[in-house]
Design a protein around this motif. Structure first.
Motif, short mmCIF file in Angstrom:
data_model
loop_
_atom_site.label_atom_id
_atom_site.label_comp_id
_atom_site.label_asym_id
_atom_site.label_seq_id
_atom_site.Cartn_x
_atom_site.Cartn_y
_atom_site.Cartn_z
N ASN A 1 0.81 -1.22 0.00
CA ASN A 1 0.00 0.00 0.00
C ASN A 1 0.85 1.27 0.00
N LEU A 2 2.10 1.17 0.47
CA LEU A 2 2.97 2.35 0.50
C LEU A 2 3.72 2.50 -0.82
N ASN A 3 4.52 1.44 -1.16
CA ASN A 3 5.34 1.54 -2.36
C ASN A 3 4.52 1.49 -3.64
N GLY A 4 3.47 0.68 -3.63
CA GLY A 4 2.69 0.51 -4.85
C GLY A 4 2.01 1.78 -5.31
N ALA A 5 1.78 2.70 -4.40
CA ALA A 5 1.09 3.95 -4.77
C ALA A 5 1.99 4.85 -5.60
N TYR A 6 3.31 4.67 -5.50
CA TYR A 6 4.23 5.59 -6.16
C TYR A 6 5.10 4.92 -7.22
N ARG A 7 5.35 3.59 -7.06
CA ARG A 7 6.21 2.90 -8.02
C ARG A 7 5.33 2.25 -9.08
N ARG A 8 5.18 2.92 -10.21
CA ARG A 8 4.26 2.45 -11.24
C ARG A 8 4.97 2.04 -12.53
N TYR A 9 6.27 2.14 -12.56
CA TYR A 9 7.01 1.74 -13.75
C TYR A 9 7.07 0.22 -13.79
N ASP A 10 6.59 -0.38 -14.88
CA ASP A 10 6.47 -1.84 -14.89
C ASP A 10 7.68 -2.56 -15.49
N HIS A 11 8.67 -1.83 -16.00
CA HIS A 11 9.90 -2.44 -16.50
C HIS A 11 9.64 -3.42 -17.65
N GLU A 12 8.55 -3.28 -18.39
CA GLU A 12 8.24 -4.28 -19.42
C GLU A 12 9.34 -4.36 -20.48
N ALA A 13 9.80 -3.22 -20.95
CA ALA A 13 10.86 -3.23 -21.97
C ALA A 13 12.12 -3.88 -21.41
N ASP A 14 12.46 -3.55 -20.16
CA ASP A 14 13.65 -4.14 -19.54
C ASP A 14 13.45 -5.64 -19.31
N GLN A 15 12.22 -6.02 -18.94
CA GLN A 15 11.94 -7.44 -18.73
C GLN A 15 12.12 -8.22 -20.03
N ARG A 16 11.65 -7.65 -21.12
CA ARG A 16 11.77 -8.33 -22.41
C ARG A 16 13.25 -8.51 -22.77
N VAL B 1 15.82 -8.72 -20.70
CA VAL B 1 16.44 -9.72 -19.82
C VAL B 1 15.93 -11.12 -20.14
N ALA B 2 14.61 -11.26 -20.32
CA ALA B 2 14.03 -12.57 -20.63
C ALA B 2 14.59 -13.13 -21.93
N GLN B 3 14.71 -12.27 -22.92
CA GLN B 3 15.23 -12.72 -24.21
C GLN B 3 16.70 -13.10 -24.11
N ALA B 4 17.46 -12.30 -23.38
CA ALA B 4 18.88 -12.60 -23.21
C ALA B 4 19.08 -13.93 -22.49
N TRP B 5 18.25 -14.19 -21.49
CA TRP B 5 18.32 -15.46 -20.75
C TRP B 5 18.00 -16.63 -21.67
N ALA B 6 16.96 -16.52 -22.46
CA ALA B 6 16.60 -17.60 -23.38
C ALA B 6 17.70 -17.83 -24.41
N ASP B 7 18.27 -16.75 -24.92
CA ASP B 7 19.38 -16.89 -25.87
C ASP B 7 20.55 -17.61 -25.23
N TYR B 8 20.82 -17.30 -23.95
CA TYR B 8 21.94 -17.93 -23.26
C TYR B 8 21.65 -19.42 -23.03
N CYS B 9 20.44 -19.74 -22.56
CA CYS B 9 20.08 -21.13 -22.28
C CYS B 9 20.19 -22.01 -23.53
N LEU B 10 19.82 -21.46 -24.69
CA LEU B 10 19.75 -22.25 -25.92
C LEU B 10 20.90 -21.93 -26.87
N LYS B 11 21.96 -21.34 -26.34
CA LYS B 11 23.11 -21.02 -27.18
C LYS B 11 23.72 -22.31 -27.73
N GLY B 12 23.82 -22.36 -29.07
CA GLY B 12 24.36 -23.55 -29.71
C GLY B 12 23.39 -24.70 -29.80
N ILE B 13 22.13 -24.49 -29.42
CA ILE B 13 21.11 -25.54 -29.45
C ILE B 13 20.03 -25.16 -30.46
#
Length: 457
Positions: free
Chosen positions: A408-423, A425-437
């Motif tokens: 109730n305290l932080n959620g009222a002010y922290r509204r940046y969802d980091h979607e672009a950053d998540q994409r 990081v998620a893509q980089a992780w998948a690329d790393y997991c399947l590197k050479g596969i």
């Protein structure tokens, strides 16, 4: 005061005419006859020449009637009455019956009875795995020691005795058993199933004094695979085409929890946008007064993998087709895949799939990796990488794990969802997991062992 008449015999009584007659032997004792038959006896009590009371004595034998009349007359003379004494005796019997019923109820109201009632009542409000853990804690650790005891009689010492044997050796099991005991006593007190006013299973009270001296080892994290070995593990995993293996692969690729993957349904995914919205009931962490982010972004590989899975029911991963489309994998399904791969690797190199930094306290050997540990593998990998904006990448990683704190305290002010950053990081992780596969090299994996011709409408 009436004169005491000479006691009549039974023969003399039978010879009397109809009406009321003195019987004799006890002052005021009379017999009533009608149609030549005795209809009953009465005791008429006189005081000061005036009849004060009368008592019907029934139709017992003459000797029994005289004894009963003498006893009743003595009660009148003492200042009480047969009616009062009978009422008092009835009240005493009722009190004894209530006490006996209470003792019987208390004997039935055991800890085991209250615990089963509590678990059954709240089973629908928690996950099946949590409910299963409660039953294990009850049946394995609490029931053998305090299960049969009436809940009113259980003491702090009883609970300490139940927990002390596992308090240091099995701290996780001890914590679950303690939590359940604490909840059951709170439930029993709230429902008035016990006369206890305070919870004896409370570490903030005397129980803590008894258990605190028992040194507990630090809590161990779930064993995880060093991220440098993730590609080798996935190559092994790709040789195991099964629904459980597919679920594990997806969990690794998305950094998801066991339950989130096992219970995932097709309706939760928007594959065009690469979004997965997880229902609250499929997650470990529940909302408590604030709305938590439950949306995960998917890498291109995760989306492509889902698109190649046949949709044969509402669930993405099903236990077995012949068991029905709505039967999810068990909570041990992915663990069993890891165990099988571990044994195969152990036969090759003598080690298996282990976490070299996590040691079994009993055996001194490295512990086998776990499903949950892959989340730590992902998080450690993110920390070890160089990012254009390092701090945002770390926050994005927490968001991918659904760890970010919104209250109730932080959620009222922290509204940046980091979607672009998540994409990113998620893509980089998948690329790393399947590197050479190349997944196309694994045709059994692409078919996912489902027979589409048997897919049910």
């Amino acid at each position: 005061m009436p004169r005491i008449k000479k006691p009549l015999t039974v023969k003399e009584l039978n010879a009397l005419p109809d009406g009321r007659h003195a019987v004799g032997g006890v002052r005021g004792l009379t017999v009533e006859k009608k149609a030549g038959k005795i209809t009953g006896y009465r005791l008429r009590y006189f005081k000061g020449g005036t009849e004060r009371a009368t008592t019907y004595l029934g139709t017992y034998t003459l000797s029994e009637v005289r004894k009963k009349a003498a006893d009743d007359l003595a009660l009148y003379e003492s200042g009480t009455s047969p009616q009062e004494e009978r009422a008092k005796a009835k009240a005493e019997r009722a009190a004894k019956e209530r006490e006996a019923e209470k003792r019987a109820k208390n004997a039935r109201m055991t800890f085991l009875y209250c615990a089963k009632e509590y678990i059954s009542l709240y089973a629908q409000t928690i996950s099946r795995s949590t409910n299963k853990a409660r039953l294990v804690a009850l049946n394995k650790h609490l029931a053998p020691t305090i299960g049969a005891k009436p809940i009113d009689t259980i003491t702090v010492q009883d609970i300490a005795a139940a927990l002390s044997s596992i308090w240091t050796l099995k701290p996780n099991a001890a914590q679950k058993a303690y939590t359940l005991a604490h909840q059951v006593f709170n439930y029993a007190i709230a429902k008035k199933l016990t006369t206890l006013q305070s919870n004896p299973a409370d570490l903030k009270g005397p129980l803590g004094v008894l258990l605190k001296p028992l040194a507990r080892p630090p809590k161990q994290h779930y064993p995880s695979l060093p991220f440098e070995l993730i590609q080798a593990f996935i190559r092994d995993l790709l040789e195991t085409p099964s629904a459980s293996a597919h679920a594990l692969f997806f969990a690794i690729l998305t950094g998801s929890r066991n339950s989130e993957v096992r219970l995932a349904e097709w309706k939760e995914f928007d594959l065009d946008k690469g979004i997965w919205t997880i229902p609250e009931e499929h997650q470990k962490t529940k909302d408590k007064g604030f709305e938590r982010n439950r949306t995960k972004v998917l890498s291109a590989q995760a989306v492509d993998f889902l698109k190649h899975l046949p949709k044969i029911g509402p669930l993405v991963f099903i236990k077995r087709q012949d068991m029905g489309m709505n039967t999810p994998l068990t909570d041990m399904a992915m663990t069993e895949v890891i165990e099988a791969l571990h044994e195969k690797k152990k036969a090759r190199d003598g080690l298996g799939w282990i976490d070299p930094n996590s040691i079994n306290r009993k055996t001194g050997e490295p512990r086998r990796i776990t499903v949950h540990g892959f989340r730590a593998s992902f998080r450690t990998w993110v920390e070890a990488q160089e990012w254009p904006n390092y701090s945002k990448a770390q926050e994005a990683a927490e968001a991918i794990l659904l760890h970010e704190k919104k209250d109730n305290l932080n959620g009222a002010y922290r509204r940046y969802d980091h979607e672009a950053d998540q994409r990113e990081v998620a893509q980089a992780w998948a690329d790393y997991c399947l590197k050479g596969i190349d997944l196309s090299d694994y045709s059994p994996w692409r078919r996912c062992e489902y027979d589409k011709t048997k897919a049910r409408a």
